[in-house]
Design a protein around this motif. Structure first.
Motif, PDB file in Angstrom:
ATOM      1  N   HIS A   1      -5.475   1.451  -4.824  1.00 36.47           N
ATOM      2  CA  HIS A   1      -5.457   2.480  -3.788  1.00 36.47           C
ATOM      3  C   HIS A   1      -4.869   3.795  -4.317  1.00 36.47           C
ATOM      4  O   HIS A   1      -4.864   4.795  -3.618  1.00 36.47           O
ATOM      5  CB  HIS A   1      -4.669   1.998  -2.570  1.00 36.47           C
TER       6      HIS A   1
ATOM      7  N   PHE B   1       8.237  16.498   1.060  1.00 38.37           N
ATOM      8  CA  PHE B   1       9.652  16.821   0.853  1.00 38.37           C
ATOM      9  C   PHE B   1       9.893  17.792  -0.316  1.00 38.37           C
ATOM     10  O   PHE B   1      10.466  18.867  -0.126  1.00 38.37           O
ATOM     11  CB  PHE B   1      10.465  15.529   0.647  1.00 38.37           C
TER      12      PHE B   1
ATOM     13  N   GLN C   1       4.115   3.895  -1.013  1.00 41.46           N
ATOM     14  CA  GLN C   1       4.896   4.210  -2.206  1.00 41.46           C
ATOM     15  C   GLN C   1       6.303   3.628  -2.112  1.00 41.46           C
ATOM     16  O   GLN C   1       6.794   3.008  -3.038  1.00 41.46           O
ATOM     17  CB  GLN C   1       4.955   5.729  -2.354  1.00 41.46           C
ATOM     18  N   SER C   2       6.939   3.833  -0.957  1.00 48.97           N
ATOM     19  CA  SER C   2       8.323   3.390  -0.814  1.00 48.97           C
ATOM     20  C   SER C   2       8.415   1.916  -0.422  1.00 48.97           C
ATOM     21  O   SER C   2       9.442   1.279  -0.653  1.00 48.97           O
ATOM     22  CB  SER C   2       9.029   4.244   0.248  1.00 48.97           C
TER      23      SER C   2
ATOM     24  N   PRO D   1       9.852   3.476  -7.778  1.00 46.40           N
ATOM     25  CA  PRO D   1       8.800   3.437  -6.751  1.00 46.40           C
ATOM     26  C   PRO D   1       8.400   4.809  -6.217  1.00 46.40           C
ATOM     27  O   PRO D   1       7.261   4.997  -5.808  1.00 46.40           O
ATOM     28  CB  PRO D   1       9.429   2.592  -5.626  1.00 46.40           C
ATOM     29  N   ILE D   2       9.332   5.763  -6.220  1.00 54.31           N
ATOM     30  CA  ILE D   2       8.961   7.059  -5.639  1.00 54.31           C
ATOM     31  C   ILE D   2       8.514   8.072  -6.687  1.00 54.31           C
ATOM     32  O   ILE D   2       7.977   9.116  -6.340  1.00 54.31           O
ATOM     33  CB  ILE D   2      10.106   7.669  -4.786  1.00 54.31           C
ATOM     34  N   ALA D   3       8.751   7.791  -7.968  1.00 54.33           N
ATOM     35  CA  ALA D   3       8.459   8.821  -8.979  1.00 54.33           C
ATOM     36  C   ALA D   3       7.366   8.446  -9.969  1.00 54.33           C
ATOM     37  O   ALA D   3       6.683   9.333 -10.487  1.00 54.33           O
ATOM     38  CB  ALA D   3       9.745   9.153  -9.737  1.00 54.33           C
TER      39      ALA D   3
ATOM     40  N   PHE E   1      -3.002  10.624  -1.711  1.00 51.63           N
ATOM     41  CA  PHE E   1      -1.610  10.212  -1.906  1.00 51.63           C
ATOM     42  C   PHE E   1      -0.689  11.285  -1.301  1.00 51.63           C
ATOM     43  O   PHE E   1      -0.675  12.423  -1.773  1.00 51.63           O
ATOM     44  CB  PHE E   1      -1.373  10.064  -3.409  1.00 51.63           C
ATOM     45  N   ALA E   2       0.048  10.914  -0.240  1.00 53.44           N
ATOM     46  CA  ALA E   2       0.765  11.939   0.535  1.00 53.44           C
ATOM     47  C   ALA E   2       1.784  12.712  -0.295  1.00 53.44           C
ATOM     48  O   ALA E   2       1.879  13.937  -0.191  1.00 53.44           O
ATOM     49  CB  ALA E   2       1.445  11.283   1.719  1.00 53.44           C
ATOM     50  N   ASN E   3       2.557  11.999  -1.127  1.00 52.54           N
ATOM     51  CA  ASN E   3       3.622  12.685  -1.858  1.00 52.54           C
ATOM     52  C   ASN E   3       3.198  13.040  -3.274  1.00 52.54           C
ATOM     53  O   ASN E   3       3.683  12.464  -4.245  1.00 52.54           O
ATOM     54  CB  ASN E   3       4.884  11.824  -1.891  1.00 52.54           C
TER      55      ASN E   3
ATOM     56  N   VAL F   1     -14.780   1.879  -4.555  1.00 49.55           N
ATOM     57  CA  VAL F   1     -13.408   2.220  -4.137  1.00 49.55           C
ATOM     58  C   VAL F   1     -13.336   3.704  -3.779  1.00 49.55           C
ATOM     59  O   VAL F   1     -12.647   4.105  -2.830  1.00 49.55           O
ATOM     60  CB  VAL F   1     -12.385   1.863  -5.244  1.00 49.55           C
TER      61      VAL F   1
ATOM     62  N   LYS G   1      -0.271   5.491   9.055  1.00 45.28           N
ATOM     63  CA  LYS G   1      -1.392   5.482   8.107  1.00 45.28           C
ATOM     64  C   LYS G   1      -2.100   4.135   8.106  1.00 45.28           C
ATOM     65  O   LYS G   1      -3.320   4.065   8.007  1.00 45.28           O
ATOM     66  CB  LYS G   1      -0.883   5.793   6.699  1.00 45.28           C
TER      67      LYS G   1
ATOM     68  N   ARG H   1       3.590   9.730  -9.578  1.00 47.84           N
ATOM     69  CA  ARG H   1       3.448  11.183  -9.790  1.00 47.84           C
ATOM     70  C   ARG H   1       3.599  11.546 -11.260  1.00 47.84           C
ATOM     71  O   ARG H   1       2.916  12.431 -11.769  1.00 47.84           O
ATOM     72  CB  ARG H   1       4.506  11.941  -8.980  1.00 47.84           C
TER      73      ARG H   1
ATOM     74  N   LEU I   1      15.637  20.332   3.646  1.00 46.66           N
ATOM     75  CA  LEU I   1      14.567  20.740   4.560  1.00 46.66           C
ATOM     76  C   LEU I   1      15.061  21.843   5.497  1.00 46.66           C
ATOM     77  O   LEU I   1      14.350  22.808   5.766  1.00 46.66           O
ATOM     78  CB  LEU I   1      14.062  19.540   5.371  1.00 46.66           C
TER      79      LEU I   1
ATOM     80  N   LEU J   1       0.783  -1.234   0.000  1.00 46.12           N
ATOM     81  CA  LEU J   1       0.000   0.000   0.000  1.00 46.12           C
ATOM     82  C   LEU J   1       0.817   1.287   0.000  1.00 46.12           C
ATOM     83  O   LEU J   1       0.284   2.348  -0.331  1.00 46.12           O
ATOM     84  CB  LEU J   1      -0.949   0.021   1.209  1.00 46.12           C
TER      85      LEU J   1
ATOM     86  N   MET K   1     -11.958   5.294  -0.392  1.00 50.22           N
ATOM     87  CA  MET K   1     -10.919   6.321  -0.396  1.00 50.22           C
ATOM     88  C   MET K   1     -11.358   7.542   0.410  1.00 50.22           C
ATOM     89  O   MET K   1     -10.601   8.094   1.203  1.00 50.22           O
ATOM     90  CB  MET K   1     -10.623   6.698  -1.860  1.00 50.22           C
TER      91      MET K   1
ATOM     92  N   GLU L   1      -8.270   9.946   8.236  1.00 44.16           N
ATOM     93  CA  GLU L   1      -6.914  10.491   8.376  1.00 44.16           C
ATOM     94  C   GLU L   1      -6.953  11.972   8.756  1.00 44.16           C
ATOM     95  O   GLU L   1      -6.212  12.436   9.624  1.00 44.16           O
ATOM     96  CB  GLU L   1      -6.139  10.310   7.072  1.00 44.16           C
TER      97      GLU L   1
END
Lengths: 224, 475
Positions: free
Chosen positions: B379, B133, A40-41, B434-436, B236-238, A108, A51, B439, A171, A38, A112, A119
């Motif tokens: 999702h 980020f 991204q990383s 996976p990270i790009a 989607f957070a990012n 879905v 989450k 988007r 940052l 679920l 969502m 959240e």
């Protein structure tokens, strides 16, 4: 009650029951294995796990909505029956399949929305009356020590030489502006070996070295 | 807080006023009746005019102070009002008889779903400051520099040794953020995010407008509901619509640009090419990928016009003029960009035969990643991938000869371009994809969804009652 209304009722009730049971069943479980699917990383970091902890509440809400929709189907059974009957006479098999996909899309979409609402509620409760700065500080987590040190020890207009490959530098660059961060073109060069003339050229007053892996390990020194 | 909301509303009002006046130049046939489309286009057009204006001021070394910005946006509104008086009204080509029926429960449900998503995006945007980020390190940082330095020639922008993520990234969003914060009187990245929910609402209106030109209300609302509830845009957070990333605004501008070209090909109203010029410039000025997407869209429309129009040369010439307008608008940016430090990957330089051959080994991984993205991530994408696959499977040869084919070709080329980019990237592709990927696919998702609805209606796989337009068009 017609056949179509019975099927719709049964589907809504079964989905509702399953969602509520799954919601309660998953509440105290470890959900790390879901991170790979679920997130991204795919890494079970604190943010992703936080989450995932919202999943049971999302499912319970979906279950309640399914029960509500079952109630609506029951209340409007004559209308539903007429509409479904009309559609089943009119539609070809391709049309049925496409409408089925749109129906799944709608389901879905509600899941969502539920997740988004749960959240947001948690976030608003957690953030409460926190200021922007407090929220940013909590976002840094344990790395906030680095930001706090820089904020408390260096003046606002400081020019700081930074040595690290860790992305936290970007940052800090944003959150501590107007402090200015500079980097030496050769990233491998040790801070002690960076020419004085170069540092003078940029009015470097502080030198910051951060561990590439762990931003909690850092060294901040004032340049003589 | 009330004061902040008032000031933000005023700033957004400036964008809308400039946009609405600019759009009136397109002619009455759309403006008076299809007001919803006007709202969809006007936010982006107004924001684009103001931000490009601010950029030109900055290029001329005029400080981006409150008075200068107010003078500029006031000036744009006056100029547009004057042009409205001077330029003769475009004669209406379409006349129609209105026979609207009452909203059904299904229409209320679909509109309610889209409204709920918009509300979620709005509350999400204001519930916290910038935290994602890229939003902080790239776009927020540039906005902060523009706000405090009031210009683009300061050391923060041009000094190679100054830490600055992606110095060569375009400035449209940072300038918009500066505009909002300047109207607030302080830099506040929570309120500065106000433009992002506006982009979301504007895209909803735009999609409704495009679908409504051709189809009935129920079907158009179904398209809007499906788009607005795409999880990648909402939760989607990012990179979601409220995260502060540039990906969603790029989606909006690309969709608006392609919509303007689509209406031009369909209605023949060449004033839509003016609109396309500005929206094309905004697409390229939002994110570096925008230039490539703009190029893909232009080539696609040129090819389709060349193949299907009765007067292909004249049409392609018109399109070329519109592109020239875009390039003229972007010239100052290209000039400035050439002077900025390139501190990240340079993809045009990496595009060599050797690198492409080396990258062939990555193709199996990339194929798997794309398939996983389309079909195994409900999702993020709900059932969009499945629905597209289904419609592709039942498509006929004849259906590919319609004008809306461009809406599929552009996302298709975008995917090919992304594969090429991942083949030559200097980064480890297993870490980057996976990270790009999600988007990057978001940019063309609204176009793909539009294609899905056009194609499904064309193939007759939705009940004809839904797609039938209630309003009869006559030439």
């Amino acid at each position: 009650m017609t056949y179509s209304v019975r099927i719709l009722l049964l589907l809504s009730l079964c989905f509702g029951l399953l969602a509520v049971l799954a919601g309660y069943g998953l509440q105290e479980r470890h959900l790390e294995y879901l991170v790979r699917i679920l997130s991204q990383s795919g890494i079970p970091n604190p943010k992703n796990l936080e989450k995932l902890r919202l999943l049971p509440a999302t499912l319970r809400l979906a279950g309640l909505e399914a029960f509500l929709s079952a109630g609506l189907v029951l209340f409007f059974r004559k209308k539903v029956s007429a509409t479904v009957g009309q559609l089943s006479r009119q539609l070809s098999s391709r049309q049925v399949l496409f409408l089925f996909l749109l129906g799944v899309d709608l389901a879905v979409a509600f899941l969502m929305l539920n997740f988004g609402t749960v959240e947001l509620k948690r976030r608003i409760q957690a953030n409460g009356r926190m200021t922007n700065q407090d929220i940013v500080a909590s976002d840094y987590g344990q790395d906030y020590l680095l930001m706090w040190t820089l904020k408390s020890r260096t003046p606002e207009d400081a020019n700081i030489l930074i040595r690290t490959n860790n992305d936290i530098k970007y940052l800090l660059n944003y959150d501590l502006y107007p402090r200015r961060f500079y980097f030496y073109p050769d990233p491998e060069r040790l801070a002690a070996e960076i020419p004085e003339e170069w540092q003078d050229c940029y009015h470097i007053a502080w030198i910051l070295e951060i561990d590439n892996q762990d931003p909690r390990k850092f060294l901040l020194v004032k340049r003589r | 807080m009330t004061m902040a909301l008032l000031r933000i509303s005023l700033a957004i009002g400036f964008f809308l006023a400039a946009g609405l006046l600019a759009l009136r130049l397109l002619g009455r046939e759309e403006s008076d009746r299809f007001w919803i489309g006007r709202l969809g286009f006007s936010f982006g057009v107004g924001l684009g005019l103001d931000c490009l204006g601010m950029f030109y001021l900055a290029c001329l070394r005029v400080r981006l102070s409150l008075s200068n910005i107010a003078f500029l946006s006031g000036g744009i509104i006056v100029l547009m009002a004057l042009l409205n008086c001077l330029i003769p009204e475009c004669k209406a080509r379409l006349k129609r008889s209105r026979c609207l029926h009452r909203w059904s429960w299904m229409e209320f449900l679909l509109a309610g779903l889209a409204g709920a998503c918009a509300l979620l995006v709005l509350i999400d945007a204001f519930s916290q400051p910038l935290l994602a980020f890229d939003a902080r390190s790239i776009w927020g940082m540039k906005a902060k520099i523009l706000f405090f330095q009031q210009g683009i020639y300061g050391e923060d922008f041009v000094e190679p040794a100054r830490l600055h993520a992606h110095q060569q990234y375009p400035l449209l969003l940072p300038l918009a953020g500066t505009f909002i914060c300047r109207s607030l009187g302080q830099f506040d990245d929570r309120w500065g995010k106000a433009i992002f929910p506006c982009f979301f609402v504007a895209l909803i209106f735009l999609i409704y407008f495009v679908l409504r030109r051709y189809f009935g209300r129920t079907y158009s609302l179904a398209g809007v509901a499906m788009l607005s509830s795409l999880p990648i845009l909402v939760i989607f957070a990012n990179g979601n619509a409220s995260s502060g990333y540039a990906d969603f605004p790029l989606s909006y501008f690309l969709t608006a640009f392609v919509a303007a070209l689509l209406i031009w090909t369909d209605s023949g109203n060449s004033r839509y090419l003016w609109l396309a010029s500005l929206l094309g410039a905004c697409t390229a000025f939002t994110k570096n990928e925008g230039i490539a997407l703009w190029g893909i869209a232009v080539v696609t429309f040129a090819l389709l016009e060349g193949l299907s129009s009765p007067r292909p040369i004249a049409r392609i010439l018109h399109l070329t003029l519109s592109c020239t307008g875009t390039l003229v608008l972007l010239t100052p940016w290209f000039h400035l960009r050439s002077q900025l430090v390139l501190n990240d990957e340079n993809y045009p330089a990496l595009l060599t035969l050797d690198n492409v051959i080396l990258g062939i080994g990555r193709v199996p991984y990339l194929l798997k990643a794309f398939l996983r993205e389309f079909f195994l991530k409900p999702h993020l994408w709900n059932v969009l991938g499945m629905a597209v696959l289904f419609v592709l499977a039942v498509s006929t040869f004849k259906s590919w000869r319609m004008r809306h084919t461009a809406l599929f070709v552009i996302p298709g080329f975008n995917c090919l371009l992304l594969v090429l980019m991942f083949m030559i990237t200097p980064w480890r592709v297993e870490n980057l994809v996976p990270i790009a990927l999600s988007r990057l696919l978001m940019h063309t998702a609204p176009l793909l969804l539009l294609w899905l609805f056009f194609q499904a209606a064309d193939l007759g796989i939705v009940p004809s009652d839904w797609t039938k337009h209630e309003e009869a068009y006559t030439d």
